[in-house]
Design a protein around this motif. Structure first.
Motif, mmCIF file in Angstrom:
data_model
loop_
_atom_site.group_PDB
_atom_site.id
_atom_site.type_symbol
_atom_site.label_atom_id
_atom_site.label_comp_id
_atom_site.label_asym_id
_atom_site.label_seq_id
_atom_site.Cartn_x
_atom_site.Cartn_y
_atom_site.Cartn_z
ATOM 1 N N PRO A 1 0.803 -1.239 0.000
ATOM 2 C CA PRO A 1 0.000 0.000 0.000
ATOM 3 C C PRO A 1 0.827 1.276 0.000
ATOM 4 C CG PRO A 1 -0.107 -1.097 2.136
ATOM 5 C CD PRO A 1 0.575 -2.050 1.208
ATOM 6 N N GLU A 2 2.128 1.170 0.208
ATOM 7 C CA GLU A 2 2.990 2.350 0.171
ATOM 8 C C GLU A 2 3.748 2.470 -1.144
ATOM 9 O OE1 GLU A 2 2.983 4.613 2.585
ATOM 10 O OE2 GLU A 2 1.471 3.393 3.599
ATOM 11 N N LYS A 3 3.454 1.578 -2.106
ATOM 12 C CA LYS A 3 4.227 1.565 -3.347
ATOM 13 C C LYS A 3 3.321 1.569 -4.582
ATOM 14 C CE LYS A 3 8.270 -0.724 -1.325
ATOM 15 N NZ LYS A 3 9.200 -1.878 -1.400
ATOM 16 N N SER B 1 1.740 6.202 -1.390
ATOM 17 C CA SER B 1 0.574 5.602 -0.752
ATOM 18 C C SER B 1 -0.690 6.080 -1.456
ATOM 19 C CB SER B 1 0.511 5.981 0.724
ATOM 20 O OG SER B 1 0.192 7.356 0.863
ATOM 21 N N LEU B 2 -1.823 5.449 -1.112
ATOM 22 C CA LEU B 2 -3.088 5.789 -1.761
ATOM 23 C C LEU B 2 -3.503 7.225 -1.464
ATOM 24 C CD1 LEU B 2 -4.931 4.168 -3.605
ATOM 25 C CD2 LEU B 2 -6.359 3.632 -1.631
ATOM 26 N N ASN B 3 -3.044 7.785 -0.340
ATOM 27 C CA ASN B 3 -3.398 9.162 0.004
ATOM 28 C C ASN B 3 -2.906 10.157 -1.038
ATOM 29 O OD1 ASN B 3 -4.626 8.375 2.393
ATOM 30 N ND2 ASN B 3 -2.743 8.562 3.586
ATOM 31 N N PHE B 4 -1.782 9.839 -1.683
ATOM 32 C CA PHE B 4 -1.235 10.741 -2.698
ATOM 33 C C PHE B 4 -2.226 10.960 -3.831
ATOM 34 C CE2 PHE B 4 0.765 11.085 -6.892
ATOM 35 C CZ PHE B 4 1.550 12.217 -6.742
ATOM 36 N N SER C 1 -5.611 -3.426 4.427
ATOM 37 C CA SER C 1 -4.760 -2.417 3.785
ATOM 38 C C SER C 1 -5.564 -1.251 3.235
ATOM 39 C CB SER C 1 -3.955 -3.067 2.655
ATOM 40 O OG SER C 1 -3.148 -4.116 3.133
ATOM 41 N N PHE C 2 -6.778 -1.525 2.747
ATOM 42 C CA PHE C 2 -7.623 -0.494 2.137
ATOM 43 C C PHE C 2 -9.042 -0.601 2.714
ATOM 44 C CE2 PHE C 2 -4.490 -2.073 -0.913
ATOM 45 C CZ PHE C 2 -3.789 -0.917 -1.226
#
Length: 526
Positions: A115-117, A141-144, A208-209
């Motif tokens: 999840p960070e890649k 990460s997904l936040n980006f 993870s999500f």
């Protein structure tokens, strides 16, 4: 070190196999060679289309022999009790739209992905079929990617896998299919696919999500059959919630048109996508009623270029956008897949939105007009204190036009900006709610926009309130629906869009109300 090769992998649904998964009119050739490296009991089809000159050869008067060659293949691979399909080239278009699991690639990716890649995302907003692709120059990460899980469906993800899967593949892309690269020899591909199916069946992605569970695909075949029966009834009754959309990101820098087929040839072509045009096509072919949902799989919407050449083609079923409610649960159909909306989230939406709905209004009378501008003029003519600003502009010079509102008045010592929309179609309402927010933000940020609004109103009693930023917003929705359910009468993704607008207005300290205006017009005749 062995060369890494790309694979596109599909997982067939339980009721499909090599005998019924290909389209009836496919042009693939069965490979009957012996002594190949194909795994046991697998079946390969080849695409060996004869070459044809590119369109620009004759356009520029080039005499040299030039041919475009397209080669591809498709392999049905038995893996335990499942069938995997490996596609090379563009042969995946030869699979029936309903033959494979649409969540296979994405769910497998979510389970395997670190999840960070994450490197790239494709998202869909079901309320208006808006698609967006966001790429990151580095693994993020997904936040980006600024994904709003309460209103977006992730359609595609690309990124690096967790450490435990590096021996299988290092990077993964998931949508309906799974795209990976592998340096394994042919005899080991079956085992690789077996492990991929195991990853698909995991639920690691929930940890993870976690927010992705707000919107989940429907997998139960019995429930899908029930939903499809609801769809058939909706097609017969023609509610505004049922619309057509192109189910893929299109390049709008090139010209294209719409044509329907599957029930016979037609000469009619269209420049936009409307379900009314599909109905007209059916009427032309003397089809007055559809009783089998499979008809929607056999009828197609083709995307053609200016020369009439087909670019892409989709089944009508895959083009439907539709919201419905069965036994208290809310479902959404998009791109050929049904989704269940989390019940607790539905309750959360209602609790947040219902207090903003009002049961009566001083001057927003029932609608007797086909067009919104006609209705707005009627309200203005019936009320001396109301000014019509429909189609006016308050944007800063040189920027895209933004309407301040459709109607404006002073109510409870505030400038009341009223926005009107006919129908409760999701995409239309999204535009309505965004219009209300965009107008307020512009009036709060741009002095030029305030001055333009004063000039449009041309009434001194408004000036001081405009200058002080004392505004309120009213959304007027013209509909025939029984509105006693308040927000529940709006499509699910319209409720999500409205909540976003209400929250934004609240942060700006702008009161907001929503009012249903009764529609006296029979719009099914249009």
């Amino acid at each position: 070190m062995a060369k890494s090769r790309g694979f596109s992998i599909y997982l067939l649904k339980d009721t499909f196999n090599p005998e019924n998964a290909l389209k009836d009119d496919h042009n693939l050739q069965l490979l009957e060679e012996e002594n190949t490296n194909l795994p046991n009991n697998s079946i390969m089809y080849l695409s060996d289309t004869p070459g044809s000159p590119p369109w620009w050869k004759n356009y520029w008067g080039i005499h040299k022999n030039l041919y475009q060659m397209q080669k591809g293949s498709l392999i049905f691979l038995p893996v335990d009790n499942s069938w995997i399909v490996l596609t090379f080239g563009i042969t995946y278009h030869q699979l029936k739209d309903n033959s494979y699991h649409y969540d296979f690639g994405l769910k497998t990716t979510l389970n395997a992905l670190d999840p960070e890649k994450i490197k790239s995302t494709d998202i869909l907003q079901p309320e208006n079929a808006k698609r967006q692709r966001v790429q990151s120059p580095t693994e993020s990460s997904l936040n980006f990617f600024d994904i709003r899980h309460d209103e977006n469906i992730i359609k595609k993800l690309t990124g690096a896998v967790k450490s435990e899967y590096i021996d299988l593949f290092r990077n993964v892309t998931g949508a309906s299919s799974l795209r990976i690269s592998s340096n394994l020899p042919a005899e080991e591909i079956t085992n690789l696919c077996r492990e991929i199916i195991q990853i698909y069946n995991k639920t690691d992605f929930i940890q993870s999500f976690p927010d992705i569970q707000n919107i989940v695909p429907v997998r139960d075949p019995d429930k899908i059959r029930e939903l499809n029966q609801n769809l058939l009834l909706a097609f017969k009754n023609a509610p505004v919630e049922l619309v057509l959309s192109i189910p893929e990101i299109m390049d709008h820098s090139t010209s294209f048109k719409i044509k329907f087929n599957g029930a016979g040839r037609t000469n009619f072509e269209y420049y936009d996508v409307y379900i009314a045009d599909y109905r007209a096509y059916l009427e032309e072919r003397n089809i007055t009623q559809i009783n089998d949902v499979n008809v929607f799989f056999n009828h197609h919407m083709a995307i053609i270029d200016e020369n009439g050449n087909q670019i892409k083609q989709f089944s009508i079923y895959k083009c439907f956008l539709y919201d419905c409610e069965i036994n208290g649960l809310t479902y959404h159909l998009t791109e050929g897949e049904w989704y269940l909306i989390d019940k607790e989230y539905i309750t959360k939406l209602e609790n947040a939105l219902n207090p903003h709905f009002i049961n009566s209004h001083t001057f927003l009378h029932p609608c007797d007009f086909q067009r919104e501008d006609e209705y707005n003029e009627s309200v203005k003519n019936a009320n001396a204190n109301v000014i019509c600003l429909d189609k006016k502009n308050i944007s800063v010079n040189g920027q895209t036009q933004i309407e301040p509102c459709d109607l404006i008045t002073i109510h409870e010592n505030k400038i009341n900006l009223i926005h009107i929309k006919i129908s409760t179609r999701s995409a239309s309402l999204s535009h309505l709610f965004n219009q209300g927010v965009n107008s307020i933000e512009l009036l709060r940020m741009e002095e030029e926009s305030k001055e333009k609004l004063k000039a449009l109103v041309n009434n001194n009693s408004f000036d001081n309130l405009i200058e002080k930023g004392e505004f309120s917003v009213t959304y007027g929705i013209i509909t025939k629906k029984d509105v006693r359910g308040k927000s529940s009468k709006l499509p699910i993704f319209s409720r999500i869009s409205l909540l976003r607008a209400v929250n934004t207005l609240r942060m700006l300290n702008i009161p907001c109300s929503i009012y249903f205006i009764y529609d006296n017009v029979d719009r099914k005749k249009k």
